[in-house]
Design a protein around this motif. Structure first.
Motif, mmCIF file in Angstrom:
data_model
loop_
_atom_site.group_PDB
_atom_site.id
_atom_site.type_symbol
_atom_site.label_atom_id
_atom_site.label_comp_id
_atom_site.label_asym_id
_atom_site.label_seq_id
_atom_site.Cartn_x
_atom_site.Cartn_y
_atom_site.Cartn_z
ATOM 1 N N THR A 148 0.859 -1.178 0.000
ATOM 2 C CA THR A 148 0.000 0.000 0.000
ATOM 3 C C THR A 148 0.898 1.232 0.000
ATOM 4 N N GLN A 149 0.335 2.389 -0.227
ATOM 5 C CA GLN A 149 1.147 3.609 -0.211
ATOM 6 C C GLN A 149 1.781 3.834 1.150
ATOM 7 N N SER A 150 1.027 3.649 2.210
ATOM 8 C CA SER A 150 1.592 3.835 3.550
ATOM 9 C C SER A 150 2.611 2.746 3.860
ATOM 10 N N THR A 172 4.423 9.048 -7.012
ATOM 11 C CA THR A 172 3.044 9.456 -6.797
ATOM 12 C C THR A 172 2.131 8.243 -6.666
ATOM 13 N N GLN A 173 2.315 7.285 -7.550
ATOM 14 C CA GLN A 173 1.481 6.084 -7.548
ATOM 15 C C GLN A 173 1.701 5.233 -6.299
ATOM 16 N N GLY A 180 1.893 7.751 -2.693
ATOM 17 C CA GLY A 180 0.900 8.805 -2.507
ATOM 18 C C GLY A 180 1.523 10.184 -2.561
ATOM 19 N N ASN A 181 2.680 10.283 -3.225
ATOM 20 C CA ASN A 181 3.446 11.528 -3.349
ATOM 21 C C ASN A 181 3.862 12.055 -1.972
ATOM 22 N N TYR A 182 4.389 11.158 -1.172
ATOM 23 C CA TYR A 182 4.829 11.478 0.187
ATOM 24 C C TYR A 182 5.978 12.490 0.162
#
Length: 280
Positions: A182-184, A215-216, A219-221
């Motif tokens: 996942t993004q996180s 970004t994908q 999440g563009n952290y």
């Protein structure tokens, strides 16, 4: 009364052969499917290198780099892996290349067999050099891979010619783009790698990535921008939009089809800035 005899063996064998033929036909159909062709194109573990997915996902450009978040003075560099084999470093030096990164490791299962020639060779001709690690977040933890990297060439010393290690985090050439994270989860994995690398070396690692992947998959952290230099991959005449948090890139991989071996890069500053990064 009539005697009932066993069915002849050849009839049983014929039945088995019929089933086998059906299975072979089905297998042939499966192999003809697009998904099967893609699987056949998947590289072997260890063959990944910087920018492997950039051309496929972001496109290839061959225009000379101009403008866009770059300093007036830029310093040419290359990155290499086992795909380049033994590199003619004197030729690269004579062409104006002044810094280099060599792939050292991937996951916790691969070390570059040409690492010594490439890492030491660039140093011996006068270049400022560093090592990079190709991340595989789906195989082991970030901290585990950071340790493997440091233990197999990714260390650092303050000699003015050794750049901090770079984390190559980009598209997964072996499967799902974000390695099943996942993004996180991806942000956590990257943080664990960076924290462990700093604990082992005292340096903040460079992050190599592409804006679209970042970004994908994160999440563009923006949370790493304050400490970790950005090495952006974009094969075009400008760097384009950078990941969140970074006002500028430290390095830019602008092409994989340079005039000499390896991918070509611009350091965002003159040679003294390259040395400053090496010294920390």
């Amino acid at each position: 009364m009539p005697v009932h005899r066993p069915v002849p063996t050849r009839r049983r064998r014929g039945t088995r052969l019929g089933i086998t033929g059906t299975l072979l036909a089905a297998l042939s159909l499966l192999l003809a499917l697009p998904g099967a062709a893609q699987a056949a194109d998947t590289p072997a573990r260890g063959e990944a290198h910087m920018g492997m997915g950039v051309a496929e996902h972001d496109g290839v450009g061959s225009l000379p780099p101009t403008g866009g978040s770059v300093a007036a003075a830029q310093t040419e560099g290359v990155d290499v892996s086992s795909h380049q084999g033994n590199v003619a470093w004197s030729t690269l030096w004579n062409s104006g290349v002044r810094w280099a990164y060599t792939k050292a490791t991937e996951g916790t299962y691969y070390t570059n067999p040409y690492f010594a020639q490439q890492y030491n060779g660039s140093y011996n001709v006068g270049m400022v050099r560093g090592a990079y690690h190709f991340a595989t977040p789906d195989t082991t933890s970030g901290a585990t891979q950071a340790n493997y990297f440091v233990d197999h060439g990714g260390g650092w010393s303050k000699d003015g010619k050794t750049l901090p290690g770079a984390l190559d985090i980009e598209w997964n050439p072996y499967g799902a783009a974000c390695f099943g994270k996942t993004q996180s989860g991806m942000v956590t994995w990257i943080r664990d790698f960076l924290n462990q690398y700093k604990a082992r070396t005292g340096r903040d690692a460079v992050i190599y990535t592409a804006t679209s992947w970042w970004t994908q998959c994160t999440g563009n952290y923006s949370g790493f921008a304050a400490n970790n230099p950005l090495w952006i991959a974009r094969y075009a005449s400008t760097v384009g939009t950078l990941p969140a948090g970074w006002a500028y890139q430290t390095m830019w991989q602008y092409t994989s089809t340079g005039p000499t071996v390896g991918d070509h890069n611009k350091f965002n500053g003159a040679l003294d800035r390259v040395v400053a990064l090496a010294n920390g």
